[in-house]
Design an enzyme around this catalytic site. Structure first.
Site, PDB file in Angstrom:
ATOM      1  NE  ARG A 167      -2.438   0.826   3.645  1.00  0.00           N
ATOM      2  CZ  ARG A 167      -3.177   1.228   4.649  1.00  0.00           C
ATOM      3  NH1 ARG A 167      -4.492   1.194   4.538  1.00  0.00           N
ATOM      4  NH2 ARG A 167      -2.656   1.632   5.771  1.00  0.00           N
TER       5      ARG A 167
ATOM      6  CB  THR B   3      -1.955   7.180  -3.068  1.00  0.00           C
ATOM      7  OG1 THR B   3      -1.365   5.871  -3.182  1.00  0.00           O
ATOM      8  CG2 THR B   3      -1.048   8.186  -3.752  1.00  0.00           C
TER       9      THR B   3
ATOM     10  CG  ASP C 223       2.720  -2.309   9.008  1.00  0.00           C
ATOM     11  OD1 ASP C 223       2.785  -1.374   8.198  1.00  0.00           O
ATOM     12  OD2 ASP C 223       2.905  -3.504   8.672  1.00  0.00           O
TER      13      ASP C 223
ATOM     14  CG  ASP D 203       6.453  -2.742   9.687  1.00  0.00           C
ATOM     15  OD1 ASP D 203       7.150  -3.263   8.789  1.00  0.00           O
ATOM     16  OD2 ASP D 203       6.112  -1.549   9.682  1.00  0.00           O
TER      17      ASP D 203
HETATM   18  O1  LIG Z   1      -7.034  -2.638   2.881  1.00  0.00           O
HETATM   19  P1  LIG Z   1      -5.820  -1.814   2.579  1.00  0.00           P
HETATM   20  O2  LIG Z   1      -6.018  -0.363   2.879  1.00  0.00           O
HETATM   21  O3  LIG Z   1      -5.300  -2.042   1.190  1.00  0.00           O
HETATM   22  O4  LIG Z   1      -4.695  -2.248   3.625  1.00  0.00           O
HETATM   23  C1  LIG Z   1      -4.415  -3.563   3.937  1.00  0.00           C
HETATM   24  C2  LIG Z   1      -3.064  -3.968   3.435  1.00  0.00           C
HETATM   25  O5  LIG Z   1      -2.040  -3.270   4.169  1.00  0.00           O
HETATM   26  C3  LIG Z   1      -1.111  -4.216   4.684  1.00  0.00           C
HETATM   27  O6  LIG Z   1      -0.107  -4.499   3.783  1.00  0.00           O
HETATM   28  P2  LIG Z   1       1.124  -3.479   3.523  1.00  0.00           P
HETATM   29  O7  LIG Z   1       0.816  -2.564   2.383  1.00  0.00           O
HETATM   30  O8  LIG Z   1       1.531  -2.856   4.813  1.00  0.00           O
HETATM   31  O9  LIG Z   1       2.251  -4.452   2.985  1.00  0.00           O
HETATM   32  P3  LIG Z   1       3.143  -5.512   3.814  1.00  0.00           P
HETATM   33  O10 LIG Z   1       2.259  -6.689   4.070  1.00  0.00           O
HETATM   34  O11 LIG Z   1       4.245  -5.819   2.875  1.00  0.00           O
HETATM   35  O12 LIG Z   1       3.590  -4.840   5.079  1.00  0.00           O
HETATM   36  C4  LIG Z   1      -1.983  -5.429   4.929  1.00  0.00           C
HETATM   37  O13 LIG Z   1      -1.253  -6.602   5.099  1.00  0.00           O
HETATM   38  C5  LIG Z   1      -2.865  -5.435   3.709  1.00  0.00           C
HETATM   39  O14 LIG Z   1      -2.292  -6.057   2.589  1.00  0.00           O
HETATM   40  O1  LIG Z   2      -4.255  -1.209  10.373  1.00  0.00           O
HETATM   41  C1  LIG Z   2      -3.662  -1.582   9.336  1.00  0.00           C
HETATM   42  C2  LIG Z   2      -4.048  -1.163   8.058  1.00  0.00           C
HETATM   43  C3  LIG Z   2      -3.369  -1.621   6.981  1.00  0.00           C
HETATM   44  N1  LIG Z   2      -2.342  -2.465   7.143  1.00  0.00           N
HETATM   45  C4  LIG Z   2      -1.952  -2.883   8.377  1.00  0.00           C
HETATM   46  O2  LIG Z   2      -1.000  -3.663   8.483  1.00  0.00           O
HETATM   47  N2  LIG Z   2      -2.616  -2.429   9.434  1.00  0.00           N
HETATM   48 MG   LIG Z   3       2.745  -3.494   6.190  1.00  0.00          MG
END
Ligand SMILES: O=P(O)(O)OC[C@H]1O[C@H](OP(=O)(O)OP(=O)(O)O)[C@H](O)[C@@H]1O
Ligand SMILES: O=c1cc[nH]c(=O)[nH]1
Ligand SMILES: [Mg+2]
Length: 209
Positions: free
Chosen positions: A104, A108, A200, A203
Protein backbone atom coordinates in the site's frame (compact mmCIF):
# COMPACT_ATOMS: atom_id res chain seq x y z
CA UNK A 1 -24.05 -10.61 -2.18
CA UNK A 2 -21.26 -12.69 -0.64
CA UNK A 3 -21.69 -13.56 3.00
CA UNK A 4 -19.70 -11.87 5.76
CA UNK A 5 -18.88 -14.23 8.59
CA UNK A 6 -17.38 -12.79 11.78
CA UNK A 7 -15.93 -15.44 14.09
CA UNK A 8 -17.13 -15.43 17.65
CA UNK A 9 -15.26 -18.50 18.87
CA UNK A 10 -13.75 -17.82 22.32
CA UNK A 11 -10.35 -19.29 21.39
CA UNK A 12 -10.09 -17.01 18.38
CA UNK A 13 -11.15 -13.95 20.37
CA UNK A 14 -8.74 -14.79 23.21
CA UNK A 15 -5.75 -15.22 20.91
CA UNK A 16 -6.66 -12.10 18.97
CA UNK A 17 -6.47 -10.05 22.15
CA UNK A 18 -2.79 -10.95 22.50
CA UNK A 19 -2.17 -10.37 18.79
CA UNK A 20 -3.56 -6.84 19.23
CA UNK A 21 -1.52 -6.06 22.37
CA UNK A 22 1.43 -3.82 21.51
CA UNK A 23 3.54 -5.58 24.13
CA UNK A 24 3.36 -8.88 22.25
CA UNK A 25 6.71 -9.49 20.55
CA UNK A 26 7.44 -10.83 17.07
CA UNK A 27 7.86 -14.49 18.01
CA UNK A 28 4.62 -14.69 19.94
CA UNK A 29 2.76 -12.57 17.38
CA UNK A 30 3.79 -14.97 14.60
CA UNK A 31 2.79 -18.03 16.64
CA UNK A 32 -0.61 -16.56 17.49
CA UNK A 33 -1.35 -15.57 13.88
CA UNK A 34 -0.49 -19.14 12.89
CA UNK A 35 -2.83 -20.59 15.53
CA UNK A 36 -5.74 -18.31 14.70
CA UNK A 37 -5.32 -19.11 11.01
CA UNK A 38 -5.67 -22.83 11.78
CA UNK A 39 -8.80 -22.21 13.83
CA UNK A 40 -10.32 -20.07 11.06
CA UNK A 41 -9.44 -22.69 8.44
CA UNK A 42 -11.34 -25.28 10.48
CA UNK A 43 -14.49 -23.18 10.12
CA UNK A 44 -13.91 -22.20 6.50
CA UNK A 45 -13.61 -25.84 5.44
CA UNK A 46 -16.93 -26.74 7.07
CA UNK A 47 -18.71 -27.06 3.71
CA UNK A 48 -16.12 -29.06 1.81
CA UNK A 49 -17.88 -31.81 -0.13
CA UNK A 50 -17.76 -35.40 1.14
CA UNK A 51 -18.36 -38.71 -0.57
CA UNK A 52 -18.99 -42.21 0.72
CA UNK A 53 -16.38 -44.92 0.36
CA UNK A 54 -16.37 -48.48 1.62
CA UNK A 55 -13.61 -49.45 4.05
CA UNK A 56 -12.84 -52.40 6.32
CA UNK A 57 -12.58 -51.55 9.99
CA UNK A 58 -11.06 -54.23 12.25
CA UNK A 59 -14.66 -55.24 13.02
CA UNK A 60 -16.68 -55.03 9.77
CA UNK A 61 -17.18 -53.31 6.48
CA UNK A 62 -18.29 -49.67 6.78
CA UNK A 63 -19.52 -46.92 4.53
CA UNK A 64 -17.44 -43.95 5.59
CA UNK A 65 -17.02 -40.33 4.54
CA UNK A 66 -14.01 -38.95 2.74
CA UNK A 67 -13.29 -35.56 1.18
CA UNK A 68 -13.95 -35.57 -2.57
CA UNK A 69 -10.53 -34.10 -3.23
CA UNK A 70 -11.79 -30.69 -4.32
CA UNK A 71 -8.87 -28.65 -5.59
CA UNK A 72 -7.99 -25.76 -3.29
CA UNK A 73 -5.50 -22.94 -3.50
CA UNK A 74 -4.30 -20.64 -0.74
CA UNK A 75 -3.11 -17.21 -1.83
CA UNK A 76 -1.43 -14.91 0.69
CA UNK A 77 -1.19 -11.21 -0.10
CA UNK A 78 2.51 -10.47 0.51
CA UNK A 79 3.95 -9.80 2.89
CA UNK A 80 1.67 -10.09 5.85
CA UNK A 81 -0.54 -12.83 4.37
CA UNK A 82 2.44 -15.19 4.54
CA UNK A 83 1.94 -15.41 8.30
CA UNK A 84 -1.39 -17.20 7.76
CA UNK A 85 -0.35 -19.85 5.22
CA UNK A 86 1.23 -22.53 7.40
CA UNK A 87 -1.66 -22.44 9.86
CA UNK A 88 -4.10 -23.21 7.03
CA UNK A 89 -1.85 -25.86 5.47
CA UNK A 90 -1.91 -27.78 8.75
CA UNK A 91 -5.54 -28.63 7.99
CA UNK A 92 -5.44 -28.78 4.19
CA UNK A 93 -1.87 -29.87 3.41
CA UNK A 94 -2.60 -30.76 -0.21
CA UNK A 95 -3.65 -27.22 -1.13
CA UNK A 96 -1.47 -25.42 -3.67
CA UNK A 97 -0.11 -22.01 -2.68
CA UNK A 98 -0.07 -18.97 -4.97
CA UNK A 99 1.27 -15.52 -4.12
CA UNK A 100 0.13 -11.98 -4.85
CA UNK A 101 2.61 -9.26 -3.92
CA UNK A 102 1.06 -5.89 -3.12
CA UNK A 103 2.02 -3.00 -0.94
CA UNK A 104 0.00 0.00 0.00
CA UNK A 105 1.54 3.30 -1.06
CA UNK A 106 1.93 5.18 2.24
CA UNK A 107 0.76 8.49 0.70
CA UNK A 108 -2.12 7.48 -1.57
CA UNK A 109 -3.00 4.21 0.27
CA UNK A 110 -3.46 2.68 -3.20
CA UNK A 111 -2.18 -0.88 -3.71
CA UNK A 112 0.86 -1.42 -5.93
CA UNK A 113 1.26 -4.91 -7.37
CA UNK A 114 4.80 -6.27 -7.65
CA UNK A 115 4.43 -10.05 -7.95
CA UNK A 116 1.88 -12.68 -8.96
CA UNK A 117 2.39 -16.45 -9.18
CA UNK A 118 -0.56 -18.83 -9.15
CA UNK A 119 -0.99 -22.59 -9.63
CA UNK A 120 -1.17 -23.42 -13.36
CA UNK A 121 -4.64 -24.99 -13.08
CA UNK A 122 -6.10 -21.76 -11.69
CA UNK A 123 -9.48 -22.21 -13.41
CA UNK A 124 -10.12 -25.53 -11.66
CA UNK A 125 -9.33 -24.41 -8.10
CA UNK A 126 -11.26 -22.73 -5.33
CA UNK A 127 -9.09 -20.07 -3.73
CA UNK A 128 -8.75 -18.81 -0.18
CA UNK A 129 -7.15 -15.36 -0.36
CA UNK A 130 -5.55 -14.43 2.96
CA UNK A 131 -4.28 -11.22 4.55
CA UNK A 132 -4.37 -10.31 8.25
CA UNK A 133 -5.77 -6.82 7.55
CA UNK A 134 -8.70 -5.48 5.51
CA UNK A 135 -8.42 -1.69 5.87
CA UNK A 136 -9.48 0.50 2.90
CA UNK A 137 -9.98 -2.76 1.01
CA UNK A 138 -7.79 -1.55 -1.87
CA UNK A 139 -5.31 -4.43 -1.52
CA UNK A 140 -7.94 -7.16 -1.27
CA UNK A 141 -9.97 -5.77 -4.20
CA UNK A 142 -6.82 -5.57 -6.34
CA UNK A 143 -5.71 -9.09 -5.37
CA UNK A 144 -9.15 -10.47 -6.26
CA UNK A 145 -8.98 -8.60 -9.61
CA UNK A 146 -5.62 -10.23 -10.19
CA UNK A 147 -6.92 -13.74 -9.44
CA UNK A 148 -10.03 -13.28 -11.57
CA UNK A 149 -8.01 -11.87 -14.49
CA UNK A 150 -6.03 -15.13 -14.48
CA UNK A 151 -9.15 -17.29 -14.49
CA UNK A 152 -10.06 -17.86 -10.83
CA UNK A 153 -13.81 -18.34 -10.45
CA UNK A 154 -14.42 -19.12 -6.79
CA UNK A 155 -12.64 -16.93 -4.23
CA UNK A 156 -13.08 -16.65 -0.46
CA UNK A 157 -11.34 -13.87 1.46
CA UNK A 158 -10.07 -14.52 4.99
CA UNK A 159 -8.57 -11.94 7.33
CA UNK A 160 -7.95 -11.38 11.01
CA UNK A 161 -9.05 -7.78 11.48
CA UNK A 162 -11.34 -5.82 9.18
CA UNK A 163 -13.22 -2.53 9.32
CA UNK A 164 -16.53 -1.61 7.67
CA UNK A 165 -14.86 0.43 4.90
CA UNK A 166 -12.90 -2.63 3.70
CA UNK A 167 -15.87 -4.97 3.81
CA UNK A 168 -17.94 -2.47 1.80
CA UNK A 169 -15.16 -2.11 -0.79
CA UNK A 170 -15.06 -5.87 -1.43
CA UNK A 171 -18.83 -6.10 -1.52
CA UNK A 172 -19.05 -3.23 -4.02
CA UNK A 173 -16.42 -4.63 -6.41
CA UNK A 174 -16.72 -8.36 -5.83
CA UNK A 175 -20.18 -9.28 -4.53
CA UNK A 176 -19.50 -12.96 -5.32
CA UNK A 177 -16.71 -13.22 -2.70
CA UNK A 178 -17.47 -14.52 0.80
CA UNK A 179 -15.54 -12.78 3.60
CA UNK A 180 -14.37 -14.48 6.82
CA UNK A 181 -13.14 -12.18 9.58
CA UNK A 182 -11.86 -12.88 13.09
CA UNK A 183 -12.91 -9.39 14.26
CA UNK A 184 -14.75 -6.46 12.71
CA UNK A 185 -13.31 -3.26 14.18
CA UNK A 186 -14.75 0.22 14.43
CA UNK A 187 -13.12 2.36 11.75
CA UNK A 188 -10.07 3.59 9.85
CA UNK A 189 -7.98 6.46 11.16
CA UNK A 190 -6.67 9.34 9.04
CA UNK A 191 -3.53 7.32 8.16
CA UNK A 192 -5.56 4.36 6.93
CA UNK A 193 -4.90 2.19 9.99
CA UNK A 194 -7.67 0.13 11.55
CA UNK A 195 -8.83 1.34 14.97
CA UNK A 196 -8.22 -0.29 17.39
CA UNK A 197 -6.62 -2.87 15.05
CA UNK A 198 -3.20 -4.32 15.72
CA UNK A 199 -0.87 -1.86 13.99
CA UNK A 200 1.15 -2.79 10.90
CA UNK A 201 0.69 -6.52 10.50
CA UNK A 202 3.70 -6.99 8.19
CA UNK A 203 6.06 -5.11 10.48
CA UNK A 204 4.84 -6.97 13.55
CA UNK A 205 5.14 -10.37 11.87
CA UNK A 206 8.59 -9.81 10.46
CA UNK A 207 10.05 -7.42 13.03
CA UNK A 208 10.75 -4.69 10.47
CA UNK A 209 9.91 -1.52 12.27
O1 LIG B 1 -7.03 -2.64 2.88
P1 LIG B 1 -5.82 -1.81 2.58
O2 LIG B 1 -6.02 -0.36 2.88
O3 LIG B 1 -5.30 -2.04 1.19
O4 LIG B 1 -4.70 -2.25 3.63
C1 LIG B 1 -4.42 -3.56 3.94
C2 LIG B 1 -3.06 -3.97 3.43
O5 LIG B 1 -2.04 -3.27 4.17
C3 LIG B 1 -1.11 -4.22 4.68
O6 LIG B 1 -0.11 -4.50 3.78
P2 LIG B 1 1.12 -3.48 3.52
O7 LIG B 1 0.82 -2.56 2.38
O8 LIG B 1 1.53 -2.86 4.81
O9 LIG B 1 2.25 -4.45 2.99
P3 LIG B 1 3.14 -5.51 3.81
O10 LIG B 1 2.26 -6.69 4.07
O11 LIG B 1 4.25 -5.82 2.88
O12 LIG B 1 3.59 -4.84 5.08
C4 LIG B 1 -1.98 -5.43 4.93
O13 LIG B 1 -1.25 -6.60 5.10
C5 LIG B 1 -2.86 -5.44 3.71
O14 LIG B 1 -2.29 -6.06 2.59
O1 LIG C 1 -4.25 -1.21 10.37
C1 LIG C 1 -3.66 -1.58 9.34
C2 LIG C 1 -4.05 -1.16 8.06
C3 LIG C 1 -3.37 -1.62 6.98
N1 LIG C 1 -2.34 -2.47 7.14
C4 LIG C 1 -1.95 -2.88 8.38
O2 LIG C 1 -1.00 -3.66 8.48
N2 LIG C 1 -2.62 -2.43 9.43
MG1 LIG D 1 2.75 -3.49 6.19
Amino acid sequence: MGKVYVFDHPLIQHKLTFIRDKNTGTKEFRELVDEVSTLMAFEITRELPLEDIEIDTPVSKANAKTLTGKKLGIVPILRAGLGMVDGILKLIPAAKVGHVGLYRDPETLKPIEYYVKLPSDVEERDFILVDPMLATGGSAVEAINSLKKRGAKNITFMCLVACPEGVEAIQAEHPDVDIYIAALDEKLNEKGYIVPGLGDAGDRLFGTK
